[in-house]
Motif scaffolding. Structure first.
Motif, PDB file in Angstrom:
ATOM      1  N   ALA A   1       7.745  20.752  19.428  1.00 39.70           N
ATOM      2  CA  ALA A   1       7.039  21.762  20.216  1.00 39.70           C
ATOM      3  C   ALA A   1       8.060  22.512  21.053  1.00 39.70           C
ATOM      4  O   ALA A   1       8.822  21.916  21.795  1.00 39.70           O
ATOM      5  CB  ALA A   1       6.001  21.110  21.111  1.00 39.70           C
ATOM      6  N   LEU A   2       8.056  23.811  20.881  1.00 41.76           N
ATOM      7  CA  LEU A   2       8.968  24.660  21.638  1.00 41.76           C
ATOM      8  C   LEU A   2       8.043  25.528  22.487  1.00 41.76           C
ATOM      9  O   LEU A   2       7.486  26.492  22.002  1.00 41.76           O
ATOM     10  CB  LEU A   2       9.746  25.510  20.638  1.00 41.76           C
ATOM     11  N   GLY A   3       7.869  25.149  23.744  1.00 45.56           N
ATOM     12  CA  GLY A   3       6.861  25.839  24.543  1.00 45.56           C
ATOM     13  C   GLY A   3       5.511  25.652  23.881  1.00 45.56           C
ATOM     14  O   GLY A   3       5.085  24.533  23.626  1.00 45.56           O
ATOM     15  N   ASN A   4       4.849  26.742  23.539  1.00 47.51           N
ATOM     16  CA  ASN A   4       3.538  26.654  22.916  1.00 47.51           C
ATOM     17  C   ASN A   4       3.592  26.657  21.389  1.00 47.51           C
ATOM     18  O   ASN A   4       2.569  26.640  20.730  1.00 47.51           O
ATOM     19  CB  ASN A   4       2.666  27.835  23.360  1.00 47.51           C
ATOM     20  N   ARG A   5       4.798  26.724  20.836  1.00 43.98           N
ATOM     21  CA  ARG A   5       4.915  26.799  19.382  1.00 43.98           C
ATOM     22  C   ARG A   5       5.121  25.426  18.779  1.00 43.98           C
ATOM     23  O   ARG A   5       5.924  24.641  19.276  1.00 43.98           O
ATOM     24  CB  ARG A   5       6.097  27.694  18.995  1.00 43.98           C
ATOM     25  N   SER A   6       4.426  25.134  17.697  1.00 47.76           N
ATOM     26  CA  SER A   6       4.616  23.874  16.994  1.00 47.76           C
ATOM     27  C   SER A   6       5.364  24.140  15.700  1.00 47.76           C
ATOM     28  O   SER A   6       4.971  24.991  14.919  1.00 47.76           O
ATOM     29  CB  SER A   6       3.259  23.237  16.681  1.00 47.76           C
ATOM     30  N   SER A  63       9.654  19.381  23.078  1.00 45.22           N
ATOM     31  CA  SER A  63       9.303  17.979  22.879  1.00 45.22           C
ATOM     32  C   SER A  63       9.093  17.734  21.399  1.00 45.22           C
ATOM     33  O   SER A  63       8.919  18.663  20.625  1.00 45.22           O
ATOM     34  CB  SER A  63       8.063  17.600  23.684  1.00 45.22           C
ATOM     35  N   ASP A  93      11.518  22.679  28.045  1.00 45.08           N
ATOM     36  CA  ASP A  93      10.182  22.701  27.450  1.00 45.08           C
ATOM     37  C   ASP A  93      10.229  22.476  25.940  1.00 45.08           C
ATOM     38  O   ASP A  93       9.688  23.238  25.169  1.00 45.08           O
ATOM     39  CB  ASP A  93       9.489  24.028  27.787  1.00 45.08           C
TER      40      ASP A  93
END
Lengths: 542, 278
Positions: free
Chosen positions: B31-36, B55, B53
């Motif tokens: 997950a890069l910010g809101n992008r999966s 994970s 940010d």
């Protein structure tokens, strides 16, 4: 008056969207709560991405498809991380019957919440209480109880939400990891948000905003606030003075003050956040024979840590000052005894801490020359093998701790730790409290003194000057022994330290010895505003 | 071949080796910010210095379902990243397994990286030899019990930040400039005594392999694992090959998701000694 919504496909579809939107807003807050089982700060992200998959599935689905099946499949396919997988199982159970019109909305919702809680427990191999499971179960139980008495959907949702909020607030009582970090369970908080979204769709009450007053919000239900320190004072005092003392302690403590007379002495016990004020009040009342201060929060952390690691040996360190205590704890000390230059702990306190570690063997770091004798006594009083690493300063203690290996036995650790402690030259800067004579000339009250564990090394008019003189002496002795290639200067700033002095020391050190690295941290110790250490890399290889 | 072996990208199996063994590798998620994103869809260079940010998580149940869909006639064995390291892989695989009629056995390898890779290889060999689901699981079991993973890394900060080692070790390394050495076993990262130099750390790794050799005839299966340190890994593997003549040896390069976890510069060995019947 508008018609109340009924439980069904449309309501669930709106709830999913509302929940997704709430997670977008609350994602960071949930991430910050995430300390269990691994503090990887991704619960909020995982839940949000799982719901993104649900919302996407709903958006892409044809009109005619059963909403329950779409939600279930969307959640399953996109479930991210452990919390996402558990949520997918919860949602599947929650929406299982949503496409069939229920006979009674209230009882149907209660039944679905119960099915959801069961699914959560089944999703994990080893259920642990104090997590999303507990919160989901509490919501289900509260919903069932409410559904018996009432027929409205809003009442059942409200009861479920309250039950979940209370259970969430209690999660720190169930998981020491949460308690130690001062947070509620992240997954549980994420589940409460699902009920917030449901409440919004059913009643129109908005989803609460994330708290923005800090990184570690407590739940709105309120974490049970307990004072951090337990203070026990043994006191010789005139009985007439005791009622005033009691009043003072009642004000400091959280109504847990107990004062009893025993053998001609008073024993007073309280829980407070201000152990220094509590001790001061005792001193103002009579002759203080003994003081025991226990940091209850740290104790829980210690227990949690020892349970997690199952280490063979443990470390007991004698430290004072919040910053230093925190540092020793986070660097691997198993138990902390509060004390140091200003307050020497008793052998009994050390013994108690040794036994509290539960470790098979214990290493003690006295961190002060005057504490070493008491530490040396502990081994005779317990069956636990005790090794004392006779550190004379906290910086020696930290260096020793840095090579500690919990998997090794106490003797092996002791050897390595003694040699690491020897790699640090350290000293302190403090202020003279009275006039005196010294090898460095007359000392006037208010002068600044630079001390090493062995001796007074300089007297100066300002703290900056005293600290500079001390650093010079420590660096010179390091240079003479091993050279400066890999040395670092560390300043531990005390409660009364001046930031400008610390900054000036950093600049001065950098200019004077470019090869040296400089670092500092807040130790919050009393009376010694600046502790100085010069650490060197061990010269051996391999 | 009738039983399909599936694992996740934490196992760091080289793609050609996975293909040869018939193993399906399901990518972890980032997950890069809101992008999966899928592990492997993202160049690590773009990530190493990315902000906080970022994970990672296990694959989704959907990712596993896609792999199971290509599965063997007799079913699948899914060997996941340690549950202690991140329960997502294991729980997602289980959730996927519950929704299909094909028999699927989900096994927690209790390890990661090259160690997980070695478990997968043993299972894949059994599957290729026609073992049943139970037989494939049986083949994985002794490796899970025996496999060791010891690594050295320039800093424990990344591992500490992702919550997998006590902060203590991260600090220790900075304070005296030592090389941290960690052991990863049964799902836990444990700091070992640090070495005083990179060379010393490397020697320590080889010594650990030698110490672990059981009595009696046995052969070594080994992986040199690394995160953006392929030269070091090649050298290390060459040293192991010269010293122990392993039966299996490969270099396991960390995927992007693994590098996010461990930080760049990790270099280590995963191995198990297989006793040979006398």
């Amino acid at each position: 008056m508008t018609e109340l919504p009924t439980l069904g496909a449309a309501l669930m579809r709106r709830t999913m969207t509302a929940y997704h939107d709430a997670l977008v807003v609350h994602r960071r807050r949930l991430n910050l709560l995430n300390v269990y089982p691994v503090p990887d700060a991704d619960t909020g992200t995982n839940l949000m991405m799982t719901m993104e998959s649900v919302v996407e599935a709903l958006r892409a689905s044809d009109e005619g498809r059963p909403v329950g099946a779409v939600i279930t499949r969307g959640a399953l396919l996109g479930a991210r991380g452990a919390s996402g997988v558990i949520l997918s199982q919860i949602l599947a159970a929650l929406v299982a019957r949503v496409d069939k019109p229920p006979v009674n909305d209230a009882t149907a919702l209660a039944a679905s919440l119960n099915a959801a809680a069961d699914a959560a427990y089944e999703a994990v191999t080893h259920p642990v209480e104090g997590t999303i499971l507990t919160v989901a179960q509490a919501a289900a139980t509260a919903a069932s109880a409410a559904a018996r008495d009432t027929a409205t959907l809003a009442d059942v949702v409200g009861a479920a939400r309250s039950g979940a909020a209370v259970a969430l607030a209690r999660t720190p009582d169930q998981l020491p990891e949460l308690r130690a970090a001062g947070v509620v369970d992240a997954g549980g908080a994420g589940f409460l948000l699902l009920l917030d979204a449901l409440t919004y769709v059913v009643t129109g009450a908005p989803v609460p905003e994330p708290l923005d007053d800090g990184e570690r919000p407590l739940s709105e239900g309120g974490l049970p606030q307990q004072a951090r320190y337990e203070v026990v004072v043994y006191l010789e005092a005139d009985p007439g003075a005791m009622s005033e003392f009691r009043t003072a302690w009642d004000r400091l403590g959280n109504s847990s003050t107990v004062v009893v007379e025993a053998g001609g002495r008073w024993v007073a016990h309280t829980h407070t956040d201000d152990p220094d004020a509590a001790t001061a009040a005792a001193r103002a009342t009579g002759r203080v024979v003994d003081v025991q201060i226990t940091d209850l929060v740290a104790q829980i952390g210690e227990i949690a840590a020892s349970r997690r690691t199952g280490m063979r040996s443990g470390v007991v360190a004698v430290v004072e000052g919040d910053g230093l205590r925190e540092r020793f704890r986070s660097r691997g000390a198993t138990a902390i005894v509060i004390g140091g230059q200003t307050r020497n702990p008793s052998t009994a306190e050390l013994l108690d801490a040794v036994e509290r570690t539960g470790a098979a063997e214990v290493v003690i770091l006295p961190n002060d020359s005057t504490v070493v004798p008491a530490a040396n006594q502990v081994g005779r009083l317990t069956e636990t093998p005790v090794a004392v690493v006779p550190t004379r300063t906290v910086l020696e203690g930290l260096a020793a701790l840095s090579v500690y290996d919990g998997a090794l036995d106490g003797r092996t650790n002791r050897k390595a730790m003694i040699s690491a402690a020897a790699g640090v030259r350290s000293g302190s800067v403090t202020r003279a409290v009275r006039d005196a004579a010294s090898a460095h000339g007359a000392i006037r009250e208010g002068d600044w003194l630079a001390l090493t564990p062995d001796t007074l090394v300089a007297v100066a008019g300002t703290p900056l000057e005293a600290a500079q003189r001390l650093i010079e002496i420590l660096v010179e002795s390091t240079e003479a022994d091993v050279g400066l290639d890999a040395a670092a200067v560390t300043i531990v700033a005390g409660a009364d330290a001046d930031d400008d002095v610390v900054a000036a020391l950093g600049e001065w050190t950098g200019e004077r010895w470019p090869a040296l690295s400089f670092q500092w941290f807040a130790g919050s110790q009393l009376l010694y505003p600046y502790l100085v250490g010069v650490a060197v890399r061990p010269s051996s290889t391999g | 071949m009738t039983v399909r072996v599936i694992t996740d990208s934490a196992a760091t199996l080289p793609p050609d080796l996975a293909e040869r063994l018939g193993v399906l590798v399901v990518p972890l998620r980032i997950a890069l910010g809101n992008r999966s994103l899928s592990d492997g869809d993202l160049d690590v260079a773009a990530l190493v210095d990315h902000g906080p940010d970022v994970s990672t998580s296990g694959p989704t149940p959907g990712d596993y379902l896609a792999a199971i869909g290509q599965g063997g006639e007799e079913g699948c064995v899914v060997l996941t990243l340690s549950r202690e390291m991140g329960a997502g892989s294991f729980l997602a695989a289980q959730a996927a397994a519950r929704t299909v009629s094909t028999p699927v056995r989900v096994i927690d390898t209790e390890c990661a990286a090259g160690a997980q890779g070695l478990v997968v290889i043993a299972a894949a060999h059994a599957a290729r030899n026609g073992a049943t689901i139970g037989g494939v699981a049986e083949a994985a079991r002794p490796v899970i019990e025996r496999v060791r993973l010891v690594a050295t890394l320039p800093s424990l900060d990344h591992l500490a930040r992702s919550g997998h080692v006590p902060d203590a070790a991260a600090w220790a390394a900075r304070f005296v400039g030592l090389c941290p050495v960690i052991e990863f076993r049964r799902g836990r990262v444990r700091p070992l005594r640090p070495a005083h130099s990179a060379h010393g750390a490397r020697r320590r790794l080889l010594d650990r392999v030698a110490e672990a050799k059981p009595h009696g005839t046995s052969c070594l299966h080994v992986c040199a694992l690394h995160a953006l340190a392929s030269d070091g890994a090649d050298d290390l593997l060459a040293a192991v090959e010269a010293e122990f003549r392993p039966a299996t040896s490969f270099v396991g390069s960390f995927s992007t998701a693994m590098i996010i976890h461990a930080g760049p510069g990790v270099l280590g060995l995963a191995w198990w000694w297989e006793p040979l019947a006398t």
